[in-house]
Design a protein around this motif. Structure first.
Motif, mmCIF file in Angstrom:
data_model
loop_
_atom_site.group_PDB
_atom_site.id
_atom_site.type_symbol
_atom_site.label_atom_id
_atom_site.label_comp_id
_atom_site.label_asym_id
_atom_site.label_seq_id
_atom_site.Cartn_x
_atom_site.Cartn_y
_atom_site.Cartn_z
ATOM 1 N N GLY A 10 0.777 -1.232 0.000
ATOM 2 C CA GLY A 10 0.000 0.000 0.000
ATOM 3 C C GLY A 10 0.810 1.285 0.000
ATOM 4 N N ARG A 11 2.100 1.207 0.148
ATOM 5 C CA ARG A 11 2.936 2.409 0.136
ATOM 6 C C ARG A 11 3.633 2.520 -1.215
ATOM 7 N NH1 ARG A 11 7.374 4.691 4.413
ATOM 8 N NH2 ARG A 11 7.842 6.499 3.158
ATOM 9 N N GLU A 12 3.602 3.721 -1.779
ATOM 10 C CA GLU A 12 4.197 3.940 -3.097
ATOM 11 C C GLU A 12 5.647 4.382 -2.977
ATOM 12 O OE1 GLU A 12 1.638 6.714 -5.062
ATOM 13 O OE2 GLU A 12 0.113 5.188 -5.448
ATOM 14 N N TYR A 13 6.474 3.855 -3.878
ATOM 15 C CA TYR A 13 7.895 4.192 -3.949
ATOM 16 C C TYR A 13 8.217 4.563 -5.393
ATOM 17 C CZ TYR A 13 8.188 1.654 0.487
ATOM 18 O OH TYR A 13 7.996 1.221 1.778
ATOM 19 N N MET A 14 8.981 5.605 -5.594
ATOM 20 C CA MET A 14 9.465 5.972 -6.922
ATOM 21 C C MET A 14 10.872 5.401 -7.068
ATOM 22 S SD MET A 14 6.971 7.483 -8.321
ATOM 23 C CE MET A 14 7.720 8.048 -9.826
ATOM 24 N N VAL A 15 11.073 4.646 -8.134
ATOM 25 C CA VAL A 15 12.350 3.971 -8.355
ATOM 26 C C VAL A 15 12.807 4.282 -9.779
ATOM 27 C CG1 VAL A 15 13.546 1.758 -8.365
ATOM 28 C CG2 VAL A 15 11.639 2.129 -6.793
ATOM 29 N N ALA A 16 14.061 4.688 -9.922
ATOM 30 C CA ALA A 16 14.620 4.976 -11.247
ATOM 31 C C ALA A 16 15.158 3.684 -11.858
ATOM 32 C CB ALA A 16 15.731 6.003 -11.139
ATOM 33 N N CYS A 17 15.074 3.612 -13.175
ATOM 34 C CA CYS A 17 15.617 2.458 -13.881
ATOM 35 C C CYS A 17 16.107 2.907 -15.251
ATOM 36 C CB CYS A 17 14.573 1.352 -14.006
ATOM 37 S SG CYS A 17 13.157 1.782 -15.021
#
Length: 106
Positions: A10-17
């Protein structure tokens, strides 16, 4: 570099790729989310850190269980390679014997 939003319990994370890795990263995020839920993270009984710790341990356990199967596949591949080498050697030997037989007949 694209930023991908993954959701873990339920928690959002922004991840670069890197470009082109977006689908894989989302699939991996879904695996972590499933493991976090399996670890009890969806119940609210564990804090975020412990939820991610137990999710990582569950994933590591699955990876560890899969390792012997991977090793078995490598052994089979090596055995197949040795069998191919043996077959090539036998074919070469058979050709030499045929040539020798032809020379003896003449």
């Amino acid at each position: 570099m694209p930023d991908i939003k993954i959701t873990i319990t339920g928690r959002e994370y922004m991840v670069a790729c890197n470009p082109g890795e977006e689908q894989r990263l989302m699939a991996l995020g879904a695996m972590v989310d499933a493991s976090a839920h399996e670890a009890g993270g969806g119940s609210g009984s564990l804090n975020e850190t412990r939820t991610l710790l137990f999710a990582a341990l569950l994933l590591a356990d699955k990876l560890h269980d899969a390792a012997p199967a991977t090793e078995d596949m490598q052994v089979n591949i090596q055995a197949d390679g040795k069998m191919a080498q043996s077959a090539n050697a036998l074919e070469s030997l058979a050709a030499r014997l045929e040539n020798l037989a032809l020379r003896l007949e003449n």
